[in-house]
Design an enzyme around this catalytic site. Structure first.
Site, PDB file in Angstrom:
ATOM      1  CG  ASP A 175     -10.658  -1.268  13.576  1.00 29.36           C
ATOM      2  OD1 ASP A 175      -9.107  -1.082  13.667  1.00 29.36           O
ATOM      3  OD2 ASP A 175     -10.723  -1.743  12.194  1.00 29.36           O
ATOM      4  CG  HIS A 407     -14.729   0.130  12.279  1.00 29.81           C
ATOM      5  ND1 HIS A 407     -15.830  -0.802  12.013  1.00 29.81           N
ATOM      6  CD2 HIS A 407     -13.589   0.209  11.771  1.00 29.81           C
ATOM      7  CE1 HIS A 407     -14.562  -1.586  11.984  1.00 29.81           C
ATOM      8  NE2 HIS A 407     -13.046  -1.471  11.567  1.00 29.81           N
TER       9      HIS A 407
END
Length: 1004
Positions: A175, A407
């Site tokens: 991701d 993230h």
């Protein structure tokens, strides 16, 4: 057989453990546990998985418990509750899990019988841990130190609970929004066999699909570490979700299974007869039965068509099983030496804004990591025991820091409420670790059995606020240096008085200077309640890996000739102004007040240098089409290519300079919300530019993205350089990608790259390099030759429609808009000699000294009779090119003699090959007799993630198209055991990190 398995499952859930020999048998994890493939067919590896963000739209707790489902339907505990029975009931099924921050929490809540069942699934390879970090970290805004740490705590959890079968073999970065070459290098050193990710630039992906190069060998450190940094890497065809029409989670709208030609279409773009399908997505499998029932049907019906000539075979699989088959194919793979930045999902959608988003959170994460390293070192050096509660205290901050590397955390791409939660977790961890530092001082400081007074801490020194120094007229300052060599450090303390005496650790007076706090600092809302109007400044030399104590007292009159006062001079004329010491000179143009020239007096080189603050107007599109993409938390998209610069006449009238022997400062006010101070210390080879930006005005209904722009007369040929996660340097070229022919649609945002610790440009003909070092991760570029720009703050009024669902509009503590304070450090040097100054300075920035205070009403003469005023944790300093990356108490990876204590030690070579004539050479370091409080009795070298002895590591071997030789009868790379001399001497080569489990004996 099905009846037996179901019966055993009932026993497990009734509180009875299934007999080991009946249900699970011997361990069969790893590549040998994979389901069989069919040769001669296209084997489609179905990988059931869930991607569980460790905070994003909801907080970590909300995601785990399933709270706030009106924001996003997600409850991680239910996913694991649902998947495990499905795996128990069918030995053919597989599932992978990634985010250990969530799994560890779930695991701690389970009964012994459930834990036993899960261990059996892991031992058979049916539940496989992939990646294994505390989170799936960001790759642009993360520092390598924190990346290594967050994987280490995840690996250690898996090692303790699942032994060798819990060790991940494949990295899984599905991701993150762009991918760093440095992370590939770190993964290779951690022992991973391969890496798969989900996002790559849309043009890059089209090119790779056409050329069948979606899978490659990524050279993580081609110049320095060579083959040991190489990592097989694959870009997933469908991102990380299932192909269209094949999502069967309860939150999906797809119909039950229907066969299609998806297999054959994808197969055209890959080299082998193996395909990977990621069957799952964000927070899926809370009702695993629905998923698995449809997957069973898909496998059954698709494979039944083989009797009619179909060449497609479906099977339950994992990323490591897929990787194993690619390795067995025996092909030669293409290679890659650059990184995957910047990432664009479409023509006007460059994900480069998050390089700077939430600048204060990025700074807080960096400084908190600094404090975590200090705490672990002091805990180890003081040999604190569990009775001191140090292990528990440190775990709180370690896990909070692990979460912060996610993230959608340090990246700045979370909702505002989640950002607050990340900061609160870090603050709680810092509070707990302050107790550890106090305990460590309690053992390291006393000369007698007299416990020292408790230490207080000031966490707002960066905005010149500290209640302790403002409220106490007499106090002691203790500075711990986490670097294993002496460091020169400039102390700045907010104070209320105008005269102070400072006494050093040897009892001698220290020259100091009182500097007025600038008005741009006074306006920061978070300083509310601060009484300080001045800063006390003095120069210190700190003990290596130890502490130094200073004695400070307010006086009513000057009592020593060494005290230097500051003269404030208003700049109203037209003459040039110069700040200079014996190394650096900065010239400011008299007519504009702007910086115009920089000189390195020692090297006799100079450049024209203009520095200004400016801003882009953020695009306010509605995201309905590519041309309407808005600038947001992820996306940087200026409304035009022009930078809005501030008015020079407004600048001229508000310049003032503060002159003194220790420090000189010149402050510039570009506007009421954008100011800078140029700071030059007496012996520094660099100049600091302290910027204060905000609240960014939005009364014009326009979002703004503020940059610091540096313009020189250097000839740079479209080239500039940025670091990768604080380590190796990568060359960048404007409007260019080495992998494909770029169609540049965003000339500003499309040339932005992560700047984690430094960026520079150079003129090879003049042998001059101009560098900017940063105090946090930011985005930067060179839009024109001879020019660098770094984005420092962003405030936007539109969401970029990439999921976060709200604009990046931080309002600050007063609700008017966030004010951000930070620093850039500028260097001018020759190309060949610059690294010798910048590498150690970058180390000193991310491993800065830690200040604490006591208020004992004791003079030096009394204090020094009871407590040490100087102490070093090392008997000899490390070489100037070697950094002590890790020192901590550690559980260890193998049997440890009961009389010894296991510690974790990492040493790194800070320089690259050919970066410096002397400092790039290999270095020998002797571990024996290195530390003061303990001696190292033995050392075992481990992988970088500290979850396997290095001599037990075997990695899959791959052939590349540029290989000079073809390996024969060798499918594994074997690592030789460390050879240690009698004095435990180890050799470090450029950019090498070596990790050791050391056994120690106390000297106390």
């Amino acid at each position: 057989m099905i009846y037996i398995l179901a019966l055993i499952a009932i026993f497990v859930y009734s509180g009875y453990a299934a007999p080991q020999n009946l249900f699970f048998g011997a361990s069969k994890c790893g590549y040998s546990s994979c389901n069989a493939v069919k040769h001669g067919m296209i084997n489609v590896h179905l990988v059931p998985h869930t991607h569980d963000d460790v905070g994003w739209l909801k907080t970590v707790d909300q995601y785990y418990y399933g709270d706030k489902n009106d924001i996003q339907i997600a409850g991680v505990q239910y996913i694991l509750d649902s998947v495990i029975p499905e795996l128990i009931n069918d030995p053919n099924k597989r599932f992978i899990y990634v985010e250990i921050a969530f799994f560890a929490r779930w695991w701690r809540e389970q009964s012994d019988s459930m834990r036993h069942a899960v261990k059996g699934l892991v031992n058979e390879g049916r539940l496989e841990f992939i990646l294994g970090g505390w989170c799936m970290n960001d790759e642009a805004a993360t520092h390598y130190n924190a990346i290594i740490d967050q994987h280490t705590i995840g690996f250690e959890f898996l090692r303790q609970n699942f032994k060798e079968c819990g060790r991940p073999r494949v990295a899984w970065q599905i991701d993150p929004f762009g991918h760093s070459r440095e992370l590939a290098s770190l993964f290779a050193q951690m022992g991973f066999d391969g890496l798969f990710f989900g996002r790559l630039d849309y043009q890059d992906k089209d090119n790779r699909l056409n050329k069948k190069t979606m899978e490659m060998i990524w050279k993580g450190s081609p110049k320095n570490l060579g083959s040991r940094s190489e990592l097989f890497t694959g870009a997933l065809y469908s991102g990380y979700g299932p192909p269209s029409g094949f999502c069967w989670d309860t939150i999906c709208g797809d119909s039950p299974i229907m066969l299609s030609s998806s297999f054959m279409f994808q197969a055209k773009h890959y080299q082998t007869k193996h395909l990977i399908w990621t069957m799952g997505s964000d927070f899926q499998y809370s009702n695993a039965h629905t998923w698995y029932k449809n997957l069973d049907k898909l496998i059954k019906y698709a494979n039944a068509m083989q009797s009619n000539g179909s060449k497609v075979n479906l099977l339950y699989s994992t990323p490591s099983c897929y990787l194993d088959q690619l390795n067995k194919a025996g092909l030669k793979w293409t290679t890659k030496e650059d990184d995957f930045f910047p990432y664009a999902s479409r023509g006007h959608g460059f994900w480069t804004g998050y390089f700077t988003s939430r600048a204060t959170l990025k700074y807080y994460v960096r400084r908190t990591n600094n404090f975590l390293q200090v705490t672990k070192q002091m805990d180890a050096l003081a040999l604190l025991e569990d009775t001191d509660n140090s292990t528990y205290n440190i775990v709180i901050l370690r896990e909070a820091m692990g979460v912060a590397q996610h993230h959608d955390a340090v990246s700045g791409t979370e909702k505002q409420a989640v950002a607050y939660d990340y900061a609160e977790r870090l603050a709680n961890g810092v509070n707990e670790c302050q107790k550890v530092v106090n305990d460590a001082y309690g053992k390291l400081m006393p000369l007698k059995t007299v416990k020292p007074p408790g230490h207080s801490f000031c966490t707002l020194l960066n905005i010149s606020s500290c209640a302790f120094t403002e409220q106490n007229k007499m106090f002691q300052l203790h500075i711990y240096n986490p670097i294993a060599r002496s460091v020169i450090y400039y102390v700045r303390l907010p104070v209320v008085g105008s005269e102070y005496n400072v006494v050093g650790p040897d009892g001698k007076p220290i020259q100091n200077q009182i500097v007025p706090i600038a008005s741009d600092t006074m306006r920061i809302p978070e300083r509310k309640g601060s009484l300080a109007k001045h800063e006390l400044v003095f120069n210190t030399t700190l003990q290596p890996l130890g502490f130094t104590t200073y004695f400070i007292q307010m006086t009513s009159a000057k009592k020593t000739k060494t005290l230097e006062t500051t003269k404030v001079k208003q700049l109203t004329g037209t003459e040039d102004t110069v700040l200079s010491n014996k190394y650096i000179s900065l010239t400011f143009d008299g007519s504009s007040g702007l910086l115009s020239k920089m000189e390195n007096l020692e090297k006799k080189i100079s450049i024209k240098l203009n520095q200004q603050l400016g801003y882009y107007i953020g695009h306010d599109g509605n995201n309905s089409k590519d041309e309407f993409v808005a600038s947001g938390a992820y996306i940087f998209r200026p409304s035009s290519n022009n930078v809005h610069m501030f008015d020079k006449p407004q600048l001229k009238l508000k310049n003032y300079i503060k002159q003194g022997e220790i420090v000189q400062e010149l402050t510039q006010s570009f506007s009421s919300w954008a100011t800078e101070s140029f700071i030059l210390y007496e012996n520094a080879k660099w100049a600091e530019i302290q910027w204060t930006v905000g609240p960014i005005p939005i009364n014009d209904k326009k979002g703004k993205e503020v940059i610091s722009q540096y313009t020189t007369d250097l000839q740079t040929d479209s080239l500039f350089y940025t670091d990768a996660n604080g380590r190796e340097i990568l060359q960048r070229k404007r409007d260019y990608r080495s992998t494909w022919t770029l169609n540049q649609s965003e000339p500003i945002a499309g040339n932005y790259y992560p700047v984690n610790s430094r960026t520079y440009m150079q003129d090879t003909d003049k042998d001059i390099r101009f560098s900017v070092l940063t105090d946090r991760s930011q985005g930067g570029s060179s839009i024109k030759d001879g020019q660098l720009e770094i984005m420092v703050h962003r405030r936007l009024l539109h969401d970029d429609a990439l999921g976060v669902g709200e604009p990046l509009n931080e309002t600050g503590s007063d609700g008017k808009g966030l004010v951000v304070r930070g620093s850039h450090f500028i260097f001018l040097d020759t190309i060949k000699e610059s690294a010798a100054v910048q590498r150690p300075f970058a180390e000193e920035l991310f491993m800065a000294p830690q200040l604490s205070f006591t208020n004992a009403q004791m003079k030096y003469s009394d204090w020094s009779k009871q407590y040490r005023t100087m102490w070093s944790g090392v008997k000899k300093t490390l070489p100037p090119n070697i950094h002590l990356l890790t020192l901590e108490q550690f559980a260890g990876t193998g049997p440890v003699p009961s009389q010894d204590q296991p510690f974790l030690l990492r040493l790194e070579h800070m320089f690259e090959v050919d970066e410096d004539v002397d400092l790039s050479k290999p270095v020998n370091v002797t571990l024996q007799d290195l530390f003061t409080t303990f001696e190292i009795t033995s050392a075992t070298e481990l992988t970088l993630g500290a979850n396997l002895p290095l001599n037990q590591l075997e990695r899959l071997k791959w052939m590349s198209e540029d290989s000079k030789t073809t390996p024969i009868n060798e499918s594994r790379i074997k690592y030789e055991p460390l050879k240690l001399g009698d004095d435990l001497t180890v050799t470090l080569n450029p950019m090498q990190i070596r990790t050791f489990q050391i056994q120690i004996k106390s000297r106390q």
